[in-house]
Design an enzyme around this catalytic site. Structure first.
Site, PDB file in Angstrom:
ATOM      1  N   CYS A 162      97.970  28.567 -15.952  1.00 59.42           N
ATOM      2  CA  CYS A 162      97.391  29.711 -16.673  1.00 59.42           C
ATOM      3  C   CYS A 162      95.932  29.933 -16.289  1.00 59.42           C
ATOM      4  CB  CYS A 162      97.533  29.521 -18.185  1.00 59.42           C
ATOM      5  SG  CYS A 162      96.860  27.965 -18.799  1.00 59.42           S
ATOM      6  N   GLU A 215      98.123  30.435 -26.974  1.00 55.47           N
ATOM      7  CA  GLU A 215      97.529  30.208 -25.654  1.00 55.47           C
ATOM      8  C   GLU A 215      98.380  30.978 -24.652  1.00 55.47           C
ATOM      9  OE1 GLU A 215      94.718  28.776 -25.301  1.00 55.47           O
ATOM     10  OE2 GLU A 215      94.609  28.163 -27.407  1.00 55.47           O
TER      11      GLU A 215
END
Length: 529
Positions: free
Chosen positions: A266, A232
């Site tokens: 993010c 990720e």
């Protein structure tokens, strides 16, 4: 070695811990493998009893968890509660409900050409899972992959970020309070040297959340031994605002999506494209909303501090380059005026930007929001896709049909219409990026299944001596050809299919009967000749 931890904004000492020396890595893996033998054999529902106890412990210790997260990261307590504690509690509850279904052996269909056979898929734990978690959401992005891996029957070694290590200590204490068996979860505290040693020790699976640069290094090391990974990584998430959107809602969302956790998310909104007829009005409202945000350490404040001092250099670089190339700083302070050691950055809205600037192409990971206009739907799609990242995106319009049409053409792992970021908070949805946004996904059923080996199984009673497609092939070509035409041709011909299959079955049974006849000894053959 004792490790002293300080508050990122104030420099105040908030705690200490013992660092895990890289020399102890083999001991960690040995203990994890020993624990795996018993943990992996527990029925899923018994493993879930431990996770339920963990969820209850989290709720009971909620205030302490929020305090540790806030002190470790500089984020506002309300933000720590909502985006970390609530997210983890919901994710564990989802695992409790879905794991029995997600991980159970599943019967699947078997083609008619394999008459008499059954098929199923079985999910089995991989072994020891290594979870490497980041500093921006140190509780959520540690606890959720750990819980999914444990539900699947794996044991876990967690290395939290060295930037927010006390959250790792907290997680360790919560698992102990929940009564997890020794060795099922171990937390290793250290920096890059420890992380490198943990990866090189060959875990059975690696789940990493962090930068693209580090993710590529981990992937390269894992590839040497074909260790599967979930990565990720970064994002440069676009927000597309059409002229028919609810501008008030879009502005409020943009401010929250860009500046929550000081932009250190993010899935932060890192670039906005606004249709030209409403661009000026949108920017004016955006600046007004940003100026109203309260910054500090109190629960009633909106923005906390930056977490990682080094990140300020990246933020300053992107903003200064844009300004030097003609961009305009609408709110916030020029990087040249920032005080040494000051971690509270005011929200920066930047206009007059161009698509080729670093501020529009590279992940800034700070309270910076560049805005530029577009004219057509096609142009908006092209601009949004013009990125090496593909983690998330949002589309804002009163025409839901158009919103769905645009989303279907965006190269992204996650997308939202008239909202943003929330896909990561829905545990029923897989979460992962594309391009340099990451590899693989977790959350949802696939999250638990990812941490498992999937074994595809077919079963036959073993009654017949041979299958129709086994040797010998003599006389079988024409019946097979007729079978193909009957079943996969322009129209289904069941009588033709059945006739062809029976011919093949007859040929196989004839071969069986011939094979069962005793062979004539070699010397008898010679006498007869």
């Amino acid at each position: 070695m004792t490790w002293v931890v300080k508050h990122p904004a104030t420099g105040e000492t908030i705690g200490s811990l013992q660092e895990t020396p890289p020399a102890k890595v083999n001991d960690l893996y040995r203990e994890a493998k020993e624990a795996f033998a018993a943990w992996s054999r527990l029925p899923v529902r018994k493993r879930l009893n431990y996770l339920r106890a963990l969820r209850l412990a989290i709720v009971e210790d909620m205030e302490d968890i929020v305090r540790v997260i806030s002190q470790s990261t500089g984020k506002i307590p309300t933000e720590a509660l909502v985006t970390e504690v609530m997210a983890v509690a919901e994710a564990i509850l989802h695992i409790e409900k879905r794991a029995p279904h997600a991980l159970k052996t599943k019967k699947v269909k078997t083609p008619i050409t394999f008459i008499g056979k059954t098929s199923y898929v079985e999910y089995k734990p991989r072994g020891v899972v290594l979870v490497l978690s980041p500093w921006n959401f140190p509780f959520q992005l540690s606890a959720i992959p750990v819980a999914e891996a444990l539900a699947g029957g794996n044991t876990v070694i967690l290395k939290p970020s060295e930037i927010s290590p006390l959250v790792g200590v907290l997680i360790e204490a919560l698992f102990a309070k929940a009564g997890f068996p020794k060795g099922v979860l171990q937390v290793a505290h250290g920096g890059k040297e420890l992380g490198t040693a943990l990866v090189r020790a060959k875990p059975d699976y690696i789940h990493f959340t962090g930068s693209v640069r580090t993710g590529k290094i981990i992937q390269a090391e894992a590839a040497k031994h074909l260790i599967p990974t979930t990565l990720e990584l970064g994002g440069k998430d676009p927000m597309i605002v059409f002229a028919d959107a609810n501008l008030e809602r879009a502005v409020n969302a943009a401010v929250w999506g860009a500046f929550s956790n000081s932009g250190q998310v993010c899935m932060s909104v890192e670039r906005i494209y606004v249709q030209r007829p409403v661009y000026d009005e949108f920017v004016t409202r955006l600046a007004q909303a940003a100026e109203c945000l309260r910054q500090g350490n109190d629960p009633d404040d909106d923005l906390g501090s930056m977490t990682f001092p080094t990140q300020l250099n990246i933020v300053a670089s992107h903003v200064k380059q844009a300004l030097e190339q003609g961009a305009r700083l609408l709110t916030g302070e020029h990087p040249d005026t920032w005080q040494e050691g000051w971690m509270f950055l005011k929200p920066m809205i930047v206009t007059n930007v161009t698509q080729d600037m670093d501020i529009m192409q590279e992940e800034t990971f700070g309270p910076v929001l560049p805005v530029m206009p577009f004219d057509t739907e096609e142009e908006a799609i092209q601009l949004a896709n013009d990125s090496r990242f593909g983690l998330s995106a949002s589309v804002w319009t009163s025409d839901i049909g158009r919103g769905k049409r645009v989303v279907s053409r965006l190269v992204t792992g996650n997308a939202v219409i008239n909202d943003l970021i929330i896909t990561i908070a829905n545990p029923h949805l897989p979460y992962g990026g594309v391009k340099e946004g990451g590899l693989g996904a977790y959350h949802a059923d696939i999250g638990m299944q990812t941490f498992c080996v999937r074994t595809s199984v077919m079963v036959d009673s073993g009654r017949w001596n041979r299958e129709v497609h086994w040797f010998p092939y003599a006389g079988k070509f024409l019946p097979f050809a007729n079978l193909v035409r009957s079943f996969w041709g322009r129209s289904r011909n069941w009588p033709g299919f059945l006739r062809s299959y029976l011919q093949l079955l007859s040929l196989s049974r004839t071969a069986d009967r011939q094979a069962s006849k005793p062979l004539m000894p070699t010397h008898d053959k010679q006498l007869h000749s």
